[in-house]
Design a protein around this motif. Structure first.
Motif, PDB file in Angstrom:
ATOM      1  N   PRO A  49      -7.326  -5.521 -42.677  1.00 54.87           N
ATOM      2  CA  PRO A  49      -5.826  -5.617 -42.647  1.00 54.87           C
ATOM      3  C   PRO A  49      -5.593  -7.420 -43.392  1.00 54.87           C
ATOM      4  O   PRO A  49      -4.664  -7.321 -43.804  1.00 54.87           O
ATOM      5  CB  PRO A  49      -5.509  -5.413 -41.139  1.00 54.87           C
ATOM      6  CG  PRO A  49      -6.645  -4.685 -40.721  1.00 54.87           C
ATOM      7  CD  PRO A  49      -7.756  -4.952 -41.330  1.00 54.87           C
ATOM      8  N   GLN A  50      -6.749  -8.139 -43.200  1.00 53.44           N
ATOM      9  CA  GLN A  50      -6.406  -9.411 -43.514  1.00 53.44           C
ATOM     10  C   GLN A  50      -6.204  -9.489 -45.080  1.00 53.44           C
ATOM     11  O   GLN A  50      -5.630 -10.358 -45.680  1.00 53.44           O
ATOM     12  CB  GLN A  50      -7.494 -10.580 -43.015  1.00 53.44           C
ATOM     13  CG  GLN A  50      -7.544 -10.633 -41.502  1.00 53.44           C
ATOM     14  CD  GLN A  50      -8.534 -11.558 -41.164  1.00 53.44           C
ATOM     15  OE1 GLN A  50      -9.286 -11.280 -40.909  1.00 53.44           O
ATOM     16  NE2 GLN A  50      -8.223 -12.968 -41.078  1.00 53.44           N
ATOM     17  N   VAL A  51      -6.768  -8.566 -45.829  1.00 50.21           N
ATOM     18  CA  VAL A  51      -6.415  -8.422 -47.126  1.00 50.21           C
ATOM     19  C   VAL A  51      -5.491  -7.181 -47.617  1.00 50.21           C
ATOM     20  O   VAL A  51      -5.464  -6.562 -48.657  1.00 50.21           O
ATOM     21  CB  VAL A  51      -7.899  -8.433 -48.052  1.00 50.21           C
ATOM     22  CG1 VAL A  51      -8.561  -9.539 -47.855  1.00 50.21           C
ATOM     23  CG2 VAL A  51      -8.640  -7.187 -47.577  1.00 50.21           C
ATOM     24  N   GLY A  99     -10.256 -19.809 -34.420  1.00 52.78           N
ATOM     25  CA  GLY A  99      -9.365 -19.928 -35.390  1.00 52.78           C
ATOM     26  C   GLY A  99      -9.346 -18.827 -36.150  1.00 52.78           C
ATOM     27  O   GLY A  99     -10.252 -17.634 -35.968  1.00 52.78           O
ATOM     28  N   CYS A 100      -8.496 -18.570 -37.192  1.00 51.54           N
ATOM     29  CA  CYS A 100      -8.199 -17.037 -38.027  1.00 51.54           C
ATOM     30  C   CYS A 100      -7.988 -17.688 -39.204  1.00 51.54           C
ATOM     31  O   CYS A 100      -6.959 -18.341 -39.426  1.00 51.54           O
ATOM     32  CB  CYS A 100      -7.396 -16.277 -37.219  1.00 51.54           C
ATOM     33  SG  CYS A 100      -7.157 -14.890 -37.982  1.00 51.54           S
ATOM     34  N   LEU A 101      -8.608 -17.050 -40.370  1.00 48.35           N
ATOM     35  CA  LEU A 101      -7.948 -17.198 -41.505  1.00 48.35           C
ATOM     36  C   LEU A 101      -6.500 -16.856 -41.879  1.00 48.35           C
ATOM     37  O   LEU A 101      -5.677 -17.358 -42.729  1.00 48.35           O
ATOM     38  CB  LEU A 101      -8.856 -16.497 -42.777  1.00 48.35           C
ATOM     39  CG  LEU A 101     -10.192 -17.027 -42.549  1.00 48.35           C
ATOM     40  CD1 LEU A 101     -11.239 -16.130 -43.754  1.00 48.35           C
ATOM     41  CD2 LEU A 101     -10.424 -18.310 -43.327  1.00 48.35           C
ATOM     42  N   SER A 102      -5.941 -15.898 -41.052  1.00 43.33           N
ATOM     43  CA  SER A 102      -4.616 -15.586 -41.076  1.00 43.33           C
ATOM     44  C   SER A 102      -3.545 -16.459 -40.463  1.00 43.33           C
ATOM     45  O   SER A 102      -2.486 -16.137 -40.555  1.00 43.33           O
ATOM     46  CB  SER A 102      -4.393 -14.036 -40.635  1.00 43.33           C
ATOM     47  OG  SER A 102      -4.951 -13.328 -41.496  1.00 43.33           O
ATOM     48  N   GLN A 141     -15.738  -9.308 -31.121  1.00 43.28           N
ATOM     49  CA  GLN A 141     -14.325  -8.802 -30.509  1.00 43.28           C
ATOM     50  C   GLN A 141     -12.992  -9.415 -31.406  1.00 43.28           C
ATOM     51  O   GLN A 141     -12.063  -8.772 -31.333  1.00 43.28           O
ATOM     52  CB  GLN A 141     -14.516  -9.510 -29.241  1.00 43.28           C
ATOM     53  CG  GLN A 141     -15.476  -8.967 -28.587  1.00 43.28           C
ATOM     54  CD  GLN A 141     -15.967  -9.838 -27.065  1.00 43.28           C
ATOM     55  OE1 GLN A 141     -14.887  -9.369 -26.137  1.00 43.28           O
ATOM     56  NE2 GLN A 141     -16.822 -10.470 -26.936  1.00 43.28           N
ATOM     57  N   HIS A 142     -13.162 -10.568 -32.012  1.00 48.44           N
ATOM     58  CA  HIS A 142     -12.221 -11.133 -32.667  1.00 48.44           C
ATOM     59  C   HIS A 142     -11.658 -10.063 -33.932  1.00 48.44           C
ATOM     60  O   HIS A 142     -10.689  -9.712 -34.043  1.00 48.44           O
ATOM     61  CB  HIS A 142     -12.375 -12.439 -33.227  1.00 48.44           C
ATOM     62  CG  HIS A 142     -11.255 -13.239 -34.182  1.00 48.44           C
ATOM     63  ND1 HIS A 142     -10.696 -14.116 -33.733  1.00 48.44           N
ATOM     64  CD2 HIS A 142     -10.806 -12.750 -35.480  1.00 48.44           C
ATOM     65  CE1 HIS A 142      -9.935 -14.709 -34.747  1.00 48.44           C
ATOM     66  NE2 HIS A 142     -10.024 -13.772 -35.643  1.00 48.44           N
ATOM     67  N   GLU A 143     -12.752  -9.857 -34.758  1.00 57.90           N
ATOM     68  CA  GLU A 143     -12.539  -8.758 -35.776  1.00 57.90           C
ATOM     69  C   GLU A 143     -12.069  -7.503 -35.457  1.00 57.90           C
ATOM     70  O   GLU A 143     -11.096  -6.871 -36.056  1.00 57.90           O
ATOM     71  CB  GLU A 143     -13.853  -8.815 -36.622  1.00 57.90           C
ATOM     72  CG  GLU A 143     -14.331 -10.089 -37.257  1.00 57.90           C
ATOM     73  CD  GLU A 143     -13.046 -10.730 -38.056  1.00 57.90           C
ATOM     74  OE1 GLU A 143     -12.082 -10.304 -38.421  1.00 57.90           O
ATOM     75  OE2 GLU A 143     -13.225 -12.111 -38.131  1.00 57.90           O
ATOM     76  N   VAL A 144     -12.678  -6.904 -34.579  1.00 59.94           N
ATOM     77  CA  VAL A 144     -12.187  -5.515 -33.853  1.00 59.94           C
ATOM     78  C   VAL A 144     -10.511  -5.763 -33.489  1.00 59.94           C
ATOM     79  O   VAL A 144      -9.992  -4.821 -33.757  1.00 59.94           O
ATOM     80  CB  VAL A 144     -13.097  -4.985 -32.678  1.00 59.94           C
ATOM     81  CG1 VAL A 144     -12.368  -3.556 -32.145  1.00 59.94           C
ATOM     82  CG2 VAL A 144     -14.439  -4.790 -33.301  1.00 59.94           C
ATOM     83  N   ASP A 145     -10.392  -6.731 -32.565  1.00 63.80           N
ATOM     84  CA  ASP A 145      -8.742  -6.769 -32.452  1.00 63.80           C
ATOM     85  C   ASP A 145      -7.985  -6.869 -33.869  1.00 63.80           C
ATOM     86  O   ASP A 145      -6.904  -6.225 -33.723  1.00 63.80           O
ATOM     87  CB  ASP A 145      -8.824  -8.262 -31.723  1.00 63.80           C
ATOM     88  CG  ASP A 145      -8.842  -8.708 -30.384  1.00 63.80           C
ATOM     89  OD1 ASP A 145      -9.268  -7.378 -29.923  1.00 63.80           O
ATOM     90  OD2 ASP A 145      -8.890  -9.473 -29.770  1.00 63.80           O
ATOM     91  N   HIS A 146      -8.364  -7.407 -34.658  1.00 62.68           N
ATOM     92  CA  HIS A 146      -7.601  -7.405 -36.141  1.00 62.68           C
ATOM     93  C   HIS A 146      -7.498  -5.964 -36.459  1.00 62.68           C
ATOM     94  O   HIS A 146      -6.557  -5.722 -36.951  1.00 62.68           O
ATOM     95  CB  HIS A 146      -8.347  -8.132 -37.290  1.00 62.68           C
ATOM     96  CG  HIS A 146      -8.095  -9.308 -37.455  1.00 62.68           C
ATOM     97  ND1 HIS A 146      -6.895 -10.313 -37.345  1.00 62.68           N
ATOM     98  CD2 HIS A 146      -8.930 -10.648 -37.405  1.00 62.68           C
ATOM     99  CE1 HIS A 146      -7.123 -11.387 -37.284  1.00 62.68           C
ATOM    100  NE2 HIS A 146      -8.305 -11.690 -37.222  1.00 62.68           N
ATOM    101  N   LEU A 147      -8.521  -4.915 -36.064  1.00 61.89           N
ATOM    102  CA  LEU A 147      -8.450  -3.600 -36.602  1.00 61.89           C
ATOM    103  C   LEU A 147      -7.438  -2.739 -35.805  1.00 61.89           C
ATOM    104  O   LEU A 147      -7.013  -1.804 -35.799  1.00 61.89           O
ATOM    105  CB  LEU A 147      -9.692  -3.002 -36.500  1.00 61.89           C
ATOM    106  CG  LEU A 147     -10.706  -3.681 -37.549  1.00 61.89           C
ATOM    107  CD1 LEU A 147     -12.121  -2.766 -37.436  1.00 61.89           C
ATOM    108  CD2 LEU A 147     -10.129  -3.466 -39.012  1.00 61.89           C
TER     109      LEU A 147
HETATM  110 NI    NI Z   1      -9.103 -13.609 -37.582  1.00 58.90          NI
END
Ligand code: NI
Length: 184
Positions: A49-51, A99-102, A141-147
């Motif tokens: 989703p970040q892209v 942190g997060c690139l988004s 966990q951070h990336e699964v959250d994005h999904l």
């Molecule tokens: Ni992130």
């Protein structure tokens, strides 16, 4: 190809990703682009989703952190997680600054499970299972959250979030700079 990164406030980051049903040239192309984009932005994880995509995929640079017999991909290469599911979480939690690139320029301490077990398909669509703790567990966990449409700032206290409200609103309006390409 490096893809522009979506910012907090972009609806695609809230809508949740969908399981990938099978391999295709477009899925492989997406994975290549995500890895290139993550590296170009010096990130250690990036979710579709970040892209701007809705496939349930993330990539992560955990090579130095994970030495696990079940990781079939090259020990030094970036890892691809297709249709990941966290199937076990430790009750023990730990705190770490994320942190997060988004969400450029924002770092906050987030409490998460110290250990997890995740099932997923690697980029060759082979089923994998991974038991990890520490930084890899946190990144996963951070990336699964994005999904699931969740940001790390959703997991901080109401008080902390209130302090960030103005800055988050600015980011949502694109009033932020980063040394990588942003989608505006
Ligand atoms: Ni992130």
């Amino acid at each position: 190809m490096i893809l522009p990164i979506r910012l907090y406030g972009d609806p695609v980051l809230r809508c949740g990703a969908e399981d990938v049903v099978g391999d295709s040239a477009s899925v492989q192309q997406l994975i290549d682009n995500m890895i290139e984009t993550m590296r170009g932005a010096s990130g250690i994880g990036l979710a579709a989703p970040q892209v701007g995509r809705t496939e349930r995929i993330f990539v992560a640079d955990l090579a130095a952190e994970i030495q696990h017999e079940h990781v079939s991909e090259g020990a030094l290469g970036p890892m691809t997680f297709i249709n990941p599911e966290i199937v076990r979480e430790s009750e023990e939690e730990s705190e770490f600054e994320e942190g997060c690139l988004s969400i450029p320029d924002i770092c906050e301490t987030v409490k998460r499970s110290e250990r997890i077990r995740v099932t997923y398909l690697d980029r060759h669509f082979r089923p994998q299972e991974l038991d990890v703790g520490g930084l890899p567990a946190r990144v996963i966990q951070h990336e699964v959250d994005h999904l699931e449409g969740i940001f790390f700032v959703d997991r901080i206290s109401e008080f902390r979030r209130r302090l960030l409200r103005r800055k988050l609103r600015e980011i949502a309006h694109g009033k932020v700079e980063a040394d990588y390409a942003l989608y505006r």
